[in-house]
Motif scaffolding. Structure first.
Motif, PDB file in Angstrom:
ATOM      1  N   GLU A 173       0.823  -1.212   0.000  1.00 42.13           N
ATOM      2  CA  GLU A 173       0.000   0.000   0.000  1.00 42.13           C
ATOM      3  C   GLU A 173       0.856   1.261   0.000  1.00 42.13           C
ATOM      4  OE1 GLU A 173      -3.457   2.283   0.008  1.00 42.13           O
ATOM      5  OE2 GLU A 173      -3.261   0.105  -0.213  1.00 42.13           O
ATOM      6  N   LYS A 174       1.903   1.258   0.832  1.00 41.22           N
ATOM      7  CA  LYS A 174       2.706   2.467   0.984  1.00 41.22           C
ATOM      8  C   LYS A 174       4.129   2.090   1.381  1.00 41.22           C
ATOM      9  CE  LYS A 174       3.095   7.027   1.385  1.00 41.22           C
ATOM     10  NZ  LYS A 174       2.926   7.946   0.238  1.00 41.22           N
ATOM     11  N   MET A 194      10.532  -3.368  -4.939  1.00 45.55           N
ATOM     12  CA  MET A 194       9.144  -3.309  -4.484  1.00 45.55           C
ATOM     13  C   MET A 194       8.520  -1.996  -4.934  1.00 45.55           C
ATOM     14  SD  MET A 194       9.235  -4.884  -0.612  1.00 45.55           S
ATOM     15  CE  MET A 194      10.098  -3.466   0.055  1.00 45.55           C
ATOM     16  N   LYS A 195       7.272  -2.029  -5.349  1.00 39.45           N
ATOM     17  CA  LYS A 195       6.577  -0.834  -5.809  1.00 39.45           C
ATOM     18  C   LYS A 195       5.214  -0.737  -5.135  1.00 39.45           C
ATOM     19  CE  LYS A 195       9.918  -0.102  -8.697  1.00 39.45           C
ATOM     20  NZ  LYS A 195      10.909   0.983  -8.446  1.00 39.45           N
ATOM     21  N   GLU A 196       4.787   0.490  -4.900  1.00 46.15           N
ATOM     22  CA  GLU A 196       3.452   0.699  -4.351  1.00 46.15           C
ATOM     23  C   GLU A 196       2.398   0.308  -5.376  1.00 46.15           C
ATOM     24  OE1 GLU A 196       4.493   4.482  -1.398  1.00 46.15           O
ATOM     25  OE2 GLU A 196       3.740   4.819  -3.431  1.00 46.15           O
ATOM     26  N   ALA A 241       7.369  -4.173   8.253  1.00 45.40           N
ATOM     27  CA  ALA A 241       6.146  -4.128   7.435  1.00 45.40           C
ATOM     28  C   ALA A 241       4.943  -4.358   8.333  1.00 45.40           C
ATOM     29  CB  ALA A 241       6.202  -5.185   6.348  1.00 45.40           C
ATOM     30  N   GLU A 242       3.967  -3.480   8.201  1.00 49.92           N
ATOM     31  CA  GLU A 242       2.728  -3.607   8.958  1.00 49.92           C
ATOM     32  C   GLU A 242       1.575  -3.895   8.014  1.00 49.92           C
ATOM     33  OE1 GLU A 242       2.100  -0.087  11.187  1.00 49.92           O
ATOM     34  OE2 GLU A 242       3.913  -0.307  12.414  1.00 49.92           O
ATOM     35  N   MET A 243       0.709  -4.789   8.433  1.00 49.18           N
ATOM     36  CA  MET A 243      -0.426  -5.156   7.595  1.00 49.18           C
ATOM     37  C   MET A 243      -1.577  -4.172   7.811  1.00 49.18           C
ATOM     38  SD  MET A 243      -2.016  -8.944   7.083  1.00 49.18           S
ATOM     39  CE  MET A 243      -0.447  -9.481   6.427  1.00 49.18           C
ATOM     40  N   ASP A 246      -7.581  -4.146   6.664  1.00 50.57           N
ATOM     41  CA  ASP A 246      -8.346  -5.124   5.896  1.00 50.57           C
ATOM     42  C   ASP A 246      -7.512  -6.349   5.529  1.00 50.57           C
ATOM     43  OD1 ASP A 246      -6.614  -4.164   3.988  1.00 50.57           O
ATOM     44  OD2 ASP A 246      -8.165  -3.264   2.723  1.00 50.57           O
ATOM     45  N   ARG A 247      -6.245  -6.372   5.993  1.00 47.85           N
ATOM     46  CA  ARG A 247      -5.344  -7.511   5.818  1.00 47.85           C
ATOM     47  C   ARG A 247      -5.117  -7.849   4.331  1.00 47.85           C
ATOM     48  NH1 ARG A 247      -4.665 -10.120  10.616  1.00 47.85           N
ATOM     49  NH2 ARG A 247      -4.117 -12.110   9.649  1.00 47.85           N
ATOM     50  N   ARG A 248      -5.185  -6.842   3.490  1.00 46.48           N
ATOM     51  CA  ARG A 248      -4.965  -7.052   2.064  1.00 46.48           C
ATOM     52  C   ARG A 248      -3.682  -6.409   1.558  1.00 46.48           C
ATOM     53  NH1 ARG A 248     -10.968  -6.061  -0.667  1.00 46.48           N
ATOM     54  NH2 ARG A 248     -12.044  -7.758   0.405  1.00 46.48           N
ATOM     55  N   SER A 249      -3.035  -5.617   2.405  1.00 47.22           N
ATOM     56  CA  SER A 249      -1.844  -4.910   1.938  1.00 47.22           C
ATOM     57  C   SER A 249      -0.899  -4.651   3.102  1.00 47.22           C
ATOM     58  CB  SER A 249      -2.223  -3.593   1.256  1.00 47.22           C
ATOM     59  OG  SER A 249      -2.933  -2.759   2.152  1.00 47.22           O
ATOM     60  N   HIS A 250       0.315  -4.179   2.756  1.00 44.05           N
ATOM     61  CA  HIS A 250       1.338  -3.888   3.747  1.00 44.05           C
ATOM     62  C   HIS A 250       1.792  -2.434   3.634  1.00 44.05           C
ATOM     63  CE1 HIS A 250       1.856  -8.292   4.131  1.00 44.05           C
ATOM     64  NE2 HIS A 250       2.425  -8.024   5.279  1.00 44.05           N
TER      65      HIS A 250
END
Length: 792
Positions: A173-174, A194-196, A241-243, A246-250
């Motif tokens: 995500e970011k 890695m890319k957003e 890294a934090e999730m 919605d647990r779909r992204s970091h």
């Protein structure tokens, strides 16, 4: 079919025994295991006294053998009976529900621990489950569920079925940077693999997936970047890294300390080897005092000197570098030293990490071999060559102890890319062929053999085309590449030009390196093409232009039939070509310093009915103006000697996106004065003349000179560059009568700007050119906007 929930281990003794004597020991339940294989596990012997401790110890020893799932002791009279249940044999390991993780990938994780014919073990299943979960995390799946299911088979065999619910990949995500002052977030993001997650990155989906293994790679990339920009003490102190909720992204965070910026101080090179003079290698030190500290340059110089010393025939000699920092003056003193090393030889070479690429494909790129002197330059050259193959994300070489003190084992460790294939696609439109599109496929490591395969298909309203190219860079494992191209096309412009062209070609070729700067390519192409004319009078296609034809109750005659006729009919062109290329640039893909030059010589006429000699010389010079702006000087010159049956497609024209921008693709060169038609009525009376712009005929000679300034317009990831250009050139020379042809050697000039998209999501480079003619002839064909990069 019985489903086992698990294997239950049990232990029982029929009665409490404090001390006893048995005359005989009997085993029950043995099938695959021989008595002799477990006899040493028993501390109980016939005729000897035994007690509870002996039973406990014997049972534990039997379990340690790892052959049995259940052990039971009981006494029958003077006989001790040991009842055993052997562990089942694994018959099959099956994966269900897996998609992203292929069977081959998952079996490599299991690594034979649960393979066919092995003993079943609960703790091994648990270890495998843990490894499978880690593997899926490495692939970007953080919520994968894996459950084993057991199916009992006859003969004490068992099938293991791993039921998998992969879930979805978690995106990034970011990306957050903390502590960066010298460089912006966007500059650092451009460095990362890695890319957003963004909609416009649809063509590079994998880079948006969070994978733990990429974090360390990106930390190395950031560190390398800073240390090449003057910050020798830069470090990433932590990353995490934090999730998302919605647990779909970091959310990925890099915390860093830049440290102070340094310049180069004193520079020296000394030799401790009597027959190697340091002054002979001073010219390879390309940086000087007060330059910005660049760790990459410092070690590149070391590698260059090491290489040249090695090429001079000096074995067991190394080049070291020592950097000493003056923290008060913010200067880095660099000391190079040529030293003699211990005589060590290569015992053997081991290759690990390659699951797809064949061992021989890697071994043939090695610069060091068994029995060679262990040479630091050859080791580094091996790493560079393997990285240049672009099959691997990472290449490491380490040394381990060999069979003796003067021998080492060289271990080459590679990490393969997820994919070496690429799909290309896009749309196209132009006045002559109408609207259409193309699709292509490229595989750079075909089935792990190192061969390269590319295919392209293009379809438009008036055009169809396809081609395939197979190239083996190491033909028969030799230092020579061989390939073959096959293609066909069909153009039907019946409605517009009353013509059609069909062609087919086959072109084998070889390519080899004479040295690290000089490459030679030799090819032989055979093309068959046929251009036909739609005769309205006859209602069919013909190979020749008629003297006249009926059209709409009128009779039409060509003004220049003798010139136009040469373009029609059947032609077989068999061309033998040679291309010699010399290059010395800092980067073969995006050069900023250096030069290259190529010479092309071709002869057509060994077979077929087209004959000519053709020669082209082209060169480029690259020089940096600033850190981002590069000056490029391009020059070309060409000549064709026509022998027989040459056509416009064999000759030279200028214009389009590649040369003399601001003119049409066939805008400069010899051209018909008028290619129109004369229209008569049925009685032969001339009604009118239909004038038309003269067709391009091509020229026998040409030259161009281009001055360009190139600078990035986007992040490195996007690969968009802007180009400002100033072009000069001319194309002239023709065999046709002067009263029928426009021809001039006068200098033409144009200027403008272009946008080059090297990493276009369509999978191939694209250029958008805006050019303006400054100097032209009245018969030249101008074109302000040009889109290039399409497959034709």
């Amino acid at each position: 079919m019985k489903v086992l929930p698990g294997v239950v281990l049990s232990l029982s003794v029929s009665a409490t025994v404090f001390a006893d004597v048995v005359e005989e020991i009997e085993y029950k339940g043995l099938d695959r295991v021989e008595e002799a294989a477990i006899a040493d596990a028993l501390t109980i012997k016939p005729g000897e006294i035994y007690g509870n401790k002996d039973i406990d110890r014997s049972i534990k020893n039997l379990y340690k053998k790892d052959f049995f799932s259940d052990v039971e002791f009981f006494k029958q009279g003077n006989k001790l009976v040991i009842k055993l249940k052997e562990k089942p044999i694994v018959d099959k390991v099956v994966f269900e529900g897996n998609d992203a993780g292929t069977d081959e990938m998952l079996k490599s994780v299991v690594n034979g621990r649960l393979g066919e014919g092995r003993l079943f073990s609960n703790h091994i299943v648990k270890d495998v489950l843990s490894d499978l979960q880690l593997a899926y995390k490495a692939w970007g799946f953080y919520f994968t569920e894996i459950n084993p299911r057991y199916i009992e088979r006859s003969g004490n065999k068992i099938d293991i079925v791993f039921e998998i619910k992969e879930g979805s990949k978690t995106k990034i995500e970011k990306i957050i940077f903390v502590g960066n002052k010298a460089f912006s977030d966007d500059q650092l993001k451009d460095i990362l693999s890695m890319k957003e997650a963004r909609i416009w990155r649809f063509w590079d989906y994998d880079s948006q997936i969070y994978r733990e293994d990429r974090v360390d790679v990106d930390i190395e990339s950031i560190t390398r970047f800073y240390r090449s920009k003057g910050f020798p003490f830069f470090t990433v102190t932590s990353s995490h890294a934090e999730m998302s909720r919605d647990r779909r992204s970091h959310f990925c965070t890099f915390i860093m300390e830049e440290g102070d910026k340094y310049n180069i101080g004193n520079i020296s090179l000394v030799s401790e080897v009597s027959d190697v003079k340091a002054e002979d290698y001073m010219n390879y030190i390309k940086f000087k005092s007060k330059d910005v500290y660049n760790e990459s340059f410092i070690y590149e110089v070391r590698d260059k000197i090491r290489k040249e010393v090695s090429l001079a025939g000096n074995s067991f000699i190394n080049v070291t570098v020592d950097v000493q920092y003056n923290k008060e003056k913010k200067l880095a003193d660099v000391f190079y030293k040529i030293v003699r090393t211990k005589k060590v030889f290569v015992d053997r070479i081991e290759i690990i990490g390659n699951t797809r690429t064949l061992d021989k494909v890697i071994r043939r790129e090695l610069s060091v071999h068994e029995g060679d002197a262990l040479n630091a330059y050859k080791i580094q050259k091996t790493v560079d060559k393997l990285k240049a193959m672009e099959y691997f994300d990472d290449v490491q070489v380490r040394e381990e102890d060999g069979s003796s003190d003067d021998k080492k084992v060289v271990v080459v460790s590679v990490k393969e890319k997820d994919s070496t294939a690429q799909i290309r696609f896009g749309l196209s439109v132009n006045d002559s062929d109408g609207f259409g599109g193309f699709i292509g496929f490229v595989e750079n490591n075909l089935m792990g053999t190192g061969k390269e395969l590319s295919t392209d298909i293009m379809w438009m309203q008036q055009y169809r085309g396809a081609k395939i190219d197979l190239f083996d860079p190491r033909f028969f494992d030799q230092n020579i590449g061989a390939g073959i191209k096959v293609g066909a096309s069909d153009t039907n412009r019946k409605k517009f030009e009353r013509g059609s062209v069909r062609s087919f070609y086959i072109a084998p070729y070889i390519r080899y390196a004479i040295n690290e700067h000089l490459v030679h390519r030799v090819g032989y192409s055979v093309s068959f093409n046929r251009r036909k004319f739609w005769n309205e009078s006859l209602g069919k296609w013909t190979n020749e232009l008629p003297d006249s034809f009926a059209f709409d109750n009128k009779v039409v005659r060509f003004k220049n039939k003798d010139i136009r006729q040469e373009e029609y009919g059947k032609y077989t062109n068999c061309e033998l070509s040679s291309v010699l290329t010399y290059f010395d640039v800092d980067n073969p893909y995006e050069p900023k310093y250096g030069y290259d030059i190529s010479m092309t010589n071709a002869y057509s006429g060994l077979m077929g009915n087209v004959k000519y000699f053709k020669n082209v010389l082209e060169g480029n010079i690259y020089r940096p103006v600033t850190e981002k702006i590069t000056f490029v000087l391009n020059g070309q010159i060409g000549h064709i000697r026509e022998i027989s049956n040459t056509r416009s497609c064999d000759r030279f024209t200028l214009g389009g996106g590649g040369s003399m921008r601001g003119f049409n693709s066939y805008g400069i060169g010899a051209r018909e004065i008028d290619s129109g038609e004369i229209v008569y009525d049925r009685n032969g009376k001339e009604l009118y003349k239909r004038d038309a712009e003269g067709n391009s005929l091509g020229s026998t000679k040409y030259w161009t000179v281009s001055f360009m300034l190139r600078a990035p317009l986007s992040t490195k990831e996007m690969g968009i560059n802007g180009v400002a250009f100033l072009d000069f050139g001319s194309a002239w020379g023709t065999k046709y009568p002067k009263n029928k042809v426009y021809d001039s050697s006068a200098i033409r000039a144009s200027t403008g700007v272009a946008i080059e998209w090297a990493k276009c999501p369509l999978g191939m480079p694209m250029s958008f050119v805006f050019g303006f003619a400054l100097k032209k002839k009245h018969f030249d064909d101008k074109q302000v906007f040009t889109l290039t990069g399409l497959m034709r």
